[in-house]
Write an enzyme that holds these catalytic residues in place. Structure first.
Site, short mmCIF file in Angstrom:
data_model
loop_
_atom_site.label_atom_id
_atom_site.label_comp_id
_atom_site.label_asym_id
_atom_site.label_seq_id
_atom_site.Cartn_x
_atom_site.Cartn_y
_atom_site.Cartn_z
N CYS A 222 12.07 -5.53 2.27
CA CYS A 222 11.43 -5.67 0.96
C CYS A 222 11.99 -6.85 0.17
CB CYS A 222 11.52 -4.35 0.18
SG CYS A 222 10.29 -4.25 -1.16
N HIS B 179 8.34 -0.59 3.79
CA HIS B 179 9.41 0.40 3.88
C HIS B 179 9.12 1.43 4.96
CE1 HIS B 179 11.66 -0.80 0.25
NE2 HIS B 179 10.47 -1.08 -0.28
N GLU C 51 11.28 2.91 6.45
CA GLU C 51 12.34 3.92 6.33
C GLU C 51 12.04 5.01 5.30
OE1 GLU C 51 13.25 1.24 2.88
OE2 GLU C 51 12.41 1.00 4.90
#
Length: 305
Positions: A142, A235, A237
């Site tokens: 990011c 993202h 994750e």
């Protein structure tokens, strides 16, 4: 093999409840294995949440990983207990003589600022340069992806009229790369950002390869130095409820945030989120560890250059 984590790290108990096998330092020392050393520079405000999200993905590899956490000397986090930081994190200056097989640099809530206006920019650029000679492969996520592309390659970022917010389909552009082994042609990735980078700026740099993008969310993953650097604008994750928490936090406070797209069942925030990215997230991190860290790192970690 499980992950080797610092004793008493909160993520250990949280992930055990999800039936994810992790082990602390005490048990790991009983195994005569040279673990891969992974360092995480965690710039996110909620440190424990981000630790847990990343460790959840790293836990899927069959290799033993030793995970360390880095912090900045030039920035003091406000949303994490100082006791947690003192117990589990070390300053970059304390770690700069060490070498690591892999590194992850997270996003940060500073993306609307010019890079040079970020209070810890000088220390960040020092870490970016250090990683090139002390780490086999680095994931930039990011804001860190935008910052790394800007610092290393001069790629600018652009302000968006509204937050890029939701889960968007991504297309693999070089499907034969090991990082995409096992991937479908299209995969989902959560995004949560107010700025973007443009394809044409990536294409101007011959050292960069655009390897995944979305018709709606734009540039997704950029690779450099044959996989020693990956820049990920989204993202993978994120936990299932992360976008939900962000939406409810900002709803009624900001006027540039809409309902996260492609996220809630029937696009109704009263419904549970529909998780569509988890399988590819696990596959991405597993491929990174296997093909770009384990198979690329030298046996003697001190010879990383």
């Amino acid at each position: 093999m499980p992950l080797k984590l610092p004793d008493q790290l909160p993520a250990i108990e949280l992930l055990k409840k999800e039936n994810i096998f992790v082990m602390d330092d005490s048990r790991a020392h009983m195994q005569d294995i040279r673990p891969l050393k992974i360092v995480i520079l965690n710039l996110m405000p909620l440190k424990i949440t981000t630790e847990t999200d990343l460790i959840r993905l790293l836990s899927n590899t069959p290799l033993q990983l030793e995970v360390s956490f880095m912090k900045l000397r030039s920035h003091t986090p406000k949303n994490t207990p100082i006791e947690h930081m003192m117990m589990f994190y070390r300053d970059f200056q304390q770690m700069r003589k060490e070498r690591y097989d892999g590194m992850i640099i997270t996003g940060a809530p500073v993306e609307t600022l010019d890079f040079e206006d970020v209070t810890y920019w000088d220390e960040m650029t020092e870490i970016f340069s250090w990683a090139r000679t002390h780490v086999t492969s680095t994931l930039y996520i990011c804001w860190a992806a935008q910052a790394g592309l800007y610092y290393h390659y001069g790629v600018p970022k652009y302000q968006l009229p509204k937050k890029m917010f939701g889960v968007f389909p991504q297309h693999t552009l070089q499907s034969k790369l090991p990082i995409f082994r096992g991937f479908d042609d299209v995969f989902q990735m959560p995004h949560s950002r107010h700025t973007e980078i443009h394809r044409e700026d990536i294409e101007k740099q011959h050292e960069l390869s655009l390897i995944a993008e979305s018709p709606e969310s734009g540039v997704s993953i950029v690779m450099a130095r044959e996989g020693r650097e990956f820049f990920i604008t989204g993202h993978l994750e994120y936990a299932p409820n992360t976008l939900d928490k962000e939406y409810r936090r900002d709803c009624g406070i900001r006027d540039d945030v809409d309902l996260p797209k492609n996220y809630y069942k029937d696009n109704n925030p009263s419904n549970e989120p529909l998780v569509t990215w988890r399988a590819h997230a696990n596959l991405f991190y597993n491929n990174w560890i296997n093909y770009y860290v384990y198979q690329a790192t030298p046996f003697d970690i001190n010879t990383i250059r």
